[in-house]
Scaffold this motif. Structure first.
Motif, short mmCIF file in Angstrom:
data_model
loop_
_atom_site.label_atom_id
_atom_site.label_comp_id
_atom_site.label_asym_id
_atom_site.label_seq_id
_atom_site.Cartn_x
_atom_site.Cartn_y
_atom_site.Cartn_z
N CYS A 132 12.71 3.21 3.19
CA CYS A 132 12.04 4.20 2.63
C CYS A 132 12.25 5.78 3.36
CB CYS A 132 10.84 3.95 2.26
SG CYS A 132 10.56 3.03 0.88
N ILE A 162 14.65 2.32 -4.82
CA ILE A 162 13.83 3.17 -3.91
C ILE A 162 14.69 4.66 -4.04
CG2 ILE A 162 13.45 3.76 -1.50
CD1 ILE A 162 13.86 1.19 -0.67
N ILE A 184 9.10 4.34 -3.75
CA ILE A 184 9.36 3.19 -4.29
C ILE A 184 9.05 2.94 -5.62
CG2 ILE A 184 9.31 0.47 -4.13
CD1 ILE A 184 8.42 0.95 -1.27
#
Length: 478
Positions: free
Chosen positions: A12, A51, A57
């Motif tokens: 991420c 993502i 997310i």
């Protein structure tokens, strides 16, 4: 099956780059096919679906139908198909719900891939670049999907071939027939184009009377600089600038002979009271760089030539083209490939050339034996740069290192610095990247193994020494 050592948090937060990209589960199958194609045509890569680009997310569970289409994209919208690997991972999405993301591993491919619209893409940095027609051809030549040396040369004919040069080569290989028959009957040197006969690029480059008439920049330029960097304008420091032209064999022989006269030698009294003479670079290494450049350059790139640049502390050869086939910076010591098989074949007969990469491993060995840094390779804008450095460079590195006062203890050794860095567990890649090491084998042999054997470093997974998750931790005295 684990497709990555990255944690979800790292996926991420990490920057999208050459080998990694994030994608929303809402992406269309045709759009994700572009990323698959770009990765396959370059170095391969990993797609994390579920993502968003900003690292949020959102997961895949609400997009089951679209995910099924995404998973078929490598077959439905990639030509030829790409054999991907997938892995589904549990996660908690941005809404706090249990969800999943899917990882798609795209392998590096030896083929040229296009989408259903016959568009070709290449991963460059964090983008999938759509290639122009010329860039697509260059990629095809680089991958061996087509060989530029086999393409017809417009306006050429058999009268442009030097039969004396062909005869000399026929004698070399023991060909009993006439040179004219060799050209007409072997290797498709003559190509029929619209009712006329034209010579192939290999025929002109190997046996042409004047190859530069058709390939103006198929030449080698040697530039000698005074100092350790190139300067321009009033400070220009070029002391020699020589251009070599002719057939491929002429280029190799002339460049090697000239450069041999530029390599400095150092003579000193050896331990057995006999004088020893050492060149500033091992001969095998600088010759291999020159021969590789001439044999494996991309002759479809006509805007520049091969350049040999010599400085006081380093020697660089610049060759037009990307690395050929599936050869990459991280595998060039193991993977061998010839971009120009006919050119390489002739130079092999004269005992000059090996497959691309076959001599690279020996170059590392020769440089190590001479006490010199490893060869360095980099790629920028369809150019390959190969650099070797001499002992003057090492002396400058030592003199530029901040020195302690005379009363202080001696400088730490590289092993000491690695041990200090590993106060927290570090992977081999992290250690090499931090200290600037590039050669995995050399680093492991000369630094990592000795530290482990001395008990100064311990493995975090000792029962699986080759684990991808392996890290190393400094062991401190009790």
């Amino acid at each position: 099956m684990n497709l990555t050592n990255m944690t979800i948090k790292e996926m991420c937060t990490t920057t999208e780059r050459q080998l990694f990209d994030r994608k929303s589960a809402k992406i269309t199958a045709t759009a994700i096919a572009v990323s698959m194609i770009a990765f396959a045509n370059a170095d391969g890569g990993l797609l994390a679906v579920g993502i968003e680009d900003d690292g949020e997310i959102t997961g895949i569970d609400d997009y089951t139908k679209n995910i099924n289409e995404i998973l078929r994209a490598s077959f439905d919208f990639c030509q030829p198909s790409i054999m991907i690997e997938t892995e589904t991972i549990d996660c908690i999405d941005s809404s706090g719900r249990e969800n999943h993301i899917i990882l798609i591993r795209v392998p590096q491919s030896g083929e040229l891939h296009a989408n259903h619209r016959d568009e070709v893409f290449l991963r460059i940095g964090d983008r999938s670049k759509k290639l122009t027609f010329d860039e697509r051809l260059q990629l095809m030549y680089a991958k061996g999907a087509r060989y530029f040396e086999n393409e017809p040369v417009y306006g050429s004919g058999i009268d442009d071939i030097d039969m004396v040069a062909v005869a000399e080569y026929c004698d070399k290989i023991g060909y009993a027939k006439s040179p004219e028959e060799y050209i007409k009957q072997n290797k498709k040197f003559i190509i029929n184009v619209g009712g006329r006969q034209e010579m192939s690029g290999a025929a002109i480059l190997l046996f042409g009377k004047n190859p530069q008439l058709f390939f103006e920049r198929a030449r080698v330029r040697f530039i000698r600089y005074e100092g350790i960097e190139a300067k321009v304008g009033a400070a220009m420091n070029v002391v020699k600038d020589v251009i070599f032209e002719g057939r491929i064999l002429d280029l190799v022989e002339a460049a090697i002979e000239f450069v041999r006269g530029q390599i400095k030698e150092h003579t000193y009294l050896g331990p057995d009271a006999k004088f020893v003479t050492e060149p500033e670079y091992p001969e095998f290494v600088w010759k291999e760089l020159i021969v590789n450049a001439i044999a494996h350059r991309d002759y479809s790139i006509k805007g520049t030539d091969i350049q040999i640049k010599m400085f006081d502390d380093h020697f660089t050869v610049e060759s037009p083209g990307m690395l050929p086939g599936i050869v990459r910076l991280n595998n060039m010591r193991e993977i061998h490939f010839s971009r120009n098989p006919k050119i390489a074949g002739l130079l092999h007969e004269y005992e000059y050339v090996r497959e691309f990469g076959e001599g690279v491993d020996r170059m590392y060995y020769e440089m190590e034996q001479a006490g010199l840094p490893d060869p360095e390779y980099r790629i920028e804008a369809f150019m390959v740069y190969a650099t070797i450095r001499n002992k003057k460079f090492l002396e400058q590195q030592i003199s530029s290192t901040p020195q302690d006062t005379p009363q202080d203890t001696p400088q730490d050794t590289p092993q000491d610095k690695i041990w200090e860095y590993c106060r927290e567990p570090k992977s081999k890649h992290e250690i090499m990247e931090f200290f600037g090491y590039k050669d995995v084998k050399n680093f492991t042999r000369n630094y990592l193994k000795p530290l482990i054997q001395a008990g100064k470093l311990v493995m975090t997974i000792p029962d699986k020494p080759k684990s991808k998750k392996q890290k190393y931790l400094a062991k401190h005295e009790e």
